[in-house]
Design a protein around this motif. Structure first.
Motif, mmCIF file in Angstrom:
data_model
loop_
_atom_site.group_PDB
_atom_site.id
_atom_site.type_symbol
_atom_site.label_atom_id
_atom_site.label_comp_id
_atom_site.label_asym_id
_atom_site.label_seq_id
_atom_site.Cartn_x
_atom_site.Cartn_y
_atom_site.Cartn_z
ATOM 1 N N SER A 1 1.279 -0.979 -0.118
ATOM 2 C CA SER A 1 -0.482 -0.329 0.296
ATOM 3 C C SER A 1 0.895 0.942 0.277
ATOM 4 C CB SER A 1 -1.170 0.339 0.808
ATOM 5 O OG SER A 1 -1.783 -0.988 0.866
ATOM 6 N N ALA A 2 2.261 0.964 0.437
ATOM 7 C CA ALA A 2 2.254 2.006 0.452
ATOM 8 C C ALA A 2 3.619 2.673 -0.165
ATOM 9 C CB ALA A 2 3.623 2.204 2.060
ATOM 10 N N TYR A 3 3.418 1.663 -1.103
ATOM 11 C CA TYR A 3 4.361 1.788 -2.872
ATOM 12 C C TYR A 3 3.389 2.169 -3.516
ATOM 13 C CZ TYR A 3 5.170 -0.064 -7.545
ATOM 14 O OH TYR A 3 5.408 0.055 -9.012
ATOM 15 N N THR A 4 2.675 1.856 -3.710
ATOM 16 C CA THR A 4 0.997 2.398 -4.763
ATOM 17 C C THR A 4 0.758 3.763 -3.847
ATOM 18 O OG1 THR A 4 -0.051 0.149 -4.361
ATOM 19 C CG2 THR A 4 -1.511 2.377 -5.321
ATOM 20 N N ARG B 1 21.848 9.854 2.832
ATOM 21 C CA ARG B 1 21.876 9.462 3.934
ATOM 22 C C ARG B 1 21.276 10.540 5.046
ATOM 23 N NH1 ARG B 1 27.929 8.816 3.245
ATOM 24 N NH2 ARG B 1 27.883 10.548 2.532
ATOM 25 N N LEU B 2 21.424 11.811 4.595
ATOM 26 C CA LEU B 2 20.988 12.578 5.224
ATOM 27 C C LEU B 2 18.654 12.810 5.201
ATOM 28 C CD1 LEU B 2 20.910 15.639 6.760
ATOM 29 C CD2 LEU B 2 21.047 17.448 4.217
ATOM 30 N N GLY B 3 18.547 12.286 4.199
ATOM 31 C CA GLY B 3 17.226 12.245 4.499
ATOM 32 C C GLY B 3 16.483 10.827 5.175
ATOM 33 N N TYR B 4 17.373 9.808 5.028
ATOM 34 C CA TYR B 4 17.625 8.661 6.654
ATOM 35 C C TYR B 4 18.127 9.576 7.886
ATOM 36 C CZ TYR B 4 18.221 4.347 8.839
ATOM 37 O OH TYR B 4 18.353 3.111 9.339
ATOM 38 N N LEU B 5 18.447 10.464 7.448
ATOM 39 C CA LEU B 5 18.486 11.067 9.321
ATOM 40 C C LEU B 5 17.501 11.520 9.731
ATOM 41 C CD1 LEU B 5 20.583 11.723 11.444
ATOM 42 C CD2 LEU B 5 21.285 13.596 10.364
ATOM 43 N N TYR B 6 17.397 12.125 8.833
ATOM 44 C CA TYR B 6 16.129 13.517 9.109
ATOM 45 C C TYR B 6 14.644 12.570 9.383
ATOM 46 C CZ TYR B 6 18.122 17.883 7.688
ATOM 47 O OH TYR B 6 18.978 18.713 7.404
ATOM 48 N N THR C 1 7.055 13.938 4.792
ATOM 49 C CA THR C 1 7.943 13.506 6.497
ATOM 50 C C THR C 1 7.673 14.588 7.278
ATOM 51 O OG1 THR C 1 9.880 12.696 5.285
ATOM 52 C CG2 THR C 1 9.870 13.419 7.510
ATOM 53 N N GLY C 2 7.151 15.864 7.136
ATOM 54 C CA GLY C 2 6.559 16.760 7.628
ATOM 55 C C GLY C 2 5.619 16.470 7.307
ATOM 56 N N ALA C 3 5.011 16.367 7.011
ATOM 57 C CA ALA C 3 3.084 15.591 7.687
ATOM 58 C C ALA C 3 2.778 15.043 7.942
ATOM 59 C CB ALA C 3 2.736 15.655 5.610
ATOM 60 N N VAL D 1 5.067 6.348 3.235
ATOM 61 C CA VAL D 1 5.024 7.007 2.417
ATOM 62 C C VAL D 1 6.280 7.612 2.126
ATOM 63 C CG1 VAL D 1 3.297 7.800 0.975
ATOM 64 C CG2 VAL D 1 2.481 6.514 2.254
ATOM 65 N N ASP D 2 6.496 7.985 2.815
ATOM 66 C CA ASP D 2 7.738 9.334 2.441
ATOM 67 C C ASP D 2 9.307 8.091 1.961
ATOM 68 O OD1 ASP D 2 9.052 8.380 4.811
ATOM 69 O OD2 ASP D 2 9.322 9.886 6.056
ATOM 70 N N GLY D 3 8.827 7.170 2.579
ATOM 71 C CA GLY D 3 10.359 6.445 1.606
ATOM 72 C C GLY D 3 9.980 5.613 0.625
ATOM 73 N N ALA D 4 9.346 5.170 0.920
ATOM 74 C CA ALA D 4 8.232 4.929 -0.757
ATOM 75 C C ALA D 4 8.322 5.883 -1.943
ATOM 76 C CB ALA D 4 6.507 4.152 -0.814
ATOM 77 N N VAL D 5 8.041 6.858 -1.726
ATOM 78 C CA VAL D 5 8.110 8.444 -3.267
ATOM 79 C C VAL D 5 10.032 8.373 -2.855
ATOM 80 C CG1 VAL D 5 8.063 10.849 -2.797
ATOM 81 C CG2 VAL D 5 6.360 9.279 -2.062
ATOM 82 N N ALA D 6 11.194 8.683 -1.836
ATOM 83 C CA ALA D 6 12.545 8.811 -2.453
ATOM 84 C C ALA D 6 12.716 7.425 -2.688
ATOM 85 C CB ALA D 6 13.239 7.996 -0.384
#
Length: 223
Positions: free
Chosen positions: A34-37, A103-108, A53-55, A90-95
């Motif tokens: 579902s996250a992928y979709t 790496r910075l996104g993973y940290l955030y 991520t912010g949302a 979902v943020d990870g799926a979008v990325a």
């Protein structure tokens, strides 16, 4: 760009200690599919992962605010916890799908997860759980993530074990605790505090067992 589920699963596994989502249990597999979709739709719309991520973080910050207003708002708070958890997947799926992993996104993302969980526990305290209990739950959950991070830094590349104290368990307990507290408040005004205390104790128990499982797996992998 990742164009299909199989390609996404391979990339997701690379970023998560080799754990292939296609081989997960039915519930986990459906959640990640579902996250992928949803991630595919957002990536096509040009929505950056940071916005998702912010949302999710905004939803979590709203949880203790809602919990402090009225018993009836606890149901809305529980929904916001769930929406925050969805955004976290979902943020990870979008990325991954849009090729924006970093790496910075993973940290955030990890930092947002810890802040979100702190907000949920603050909501538990607002409803009536004792401050020492809430702090102890948060500390054990934080220690769980710290051990994973240090084990990875020490050379543990595989996921090791999926414990009973992982983030999905925390999401379920936060949602269930707020829903049960809200429902109990309709029966008797002082029941939510007792209910949320019981759920906090269950959360602590699972967190301690999960930490023990993780420490055993780390010891086995690194010795």
């Amino acid at each position: 760009m990742v164009g299909n589920w199989d390609g996404y699963a391979v990339e997701w596994a690379r970023l998560h200690g080799g754990f292939d989502p296609r081989r997960a249990g039915p519930a986990v597999r459906r959640w990640l599919r579902s996250a992928y979709t949803m991630g595919s739709a957002l990536a096509r719309a040009g929505i950056p992962p940071a916005a998702v991520t912010g949302a999710g973080l905004a939803f979590s910050v709203s949880v203790p605010v809602l919990a402090g207003q009225s018993t009836g708002r606890l149901v809305v708070a529980a929904v916001f916890v769930l929406l925050s958890a969805v955004a976290d997947s979902v943020d990870g799926a979008v990325a991954v799908i849009s090729g924006r992993t970093s790496r910075l996104g993973y940290l955030y993302d990890s930092l947002a997860d810890r802040i979100s969980e702190a907000c949920w526990l603050v909501a538990f305290w607002v409803v009536g759980a004792s401050a020492p209990l809430v702090v102890l739950v948060g500390a054990v959950c934080w220690l769980h993530e710290y051990v994973r991070a240090r084990a990875a830094a020490a050379g543990m590349r595989e996921i090791g074990v999926v414990t009973v104290g992982e983030r999905p368990t925390r999401v379920v307990l936060a949602v269930a605790g707020l829903l049960l507290a809200g429902a109990s408040g309709l029966v008797q005004h002082d029941l939510p505090a007792g209910v949320i205390t019981v759920v906090s104790a269950i959360w602590l128990t699972l967190a301690v067992f999960g930490l023990a499982q993780l420490l055993a797996a780390v010891r086995q992998a690194l010795r």
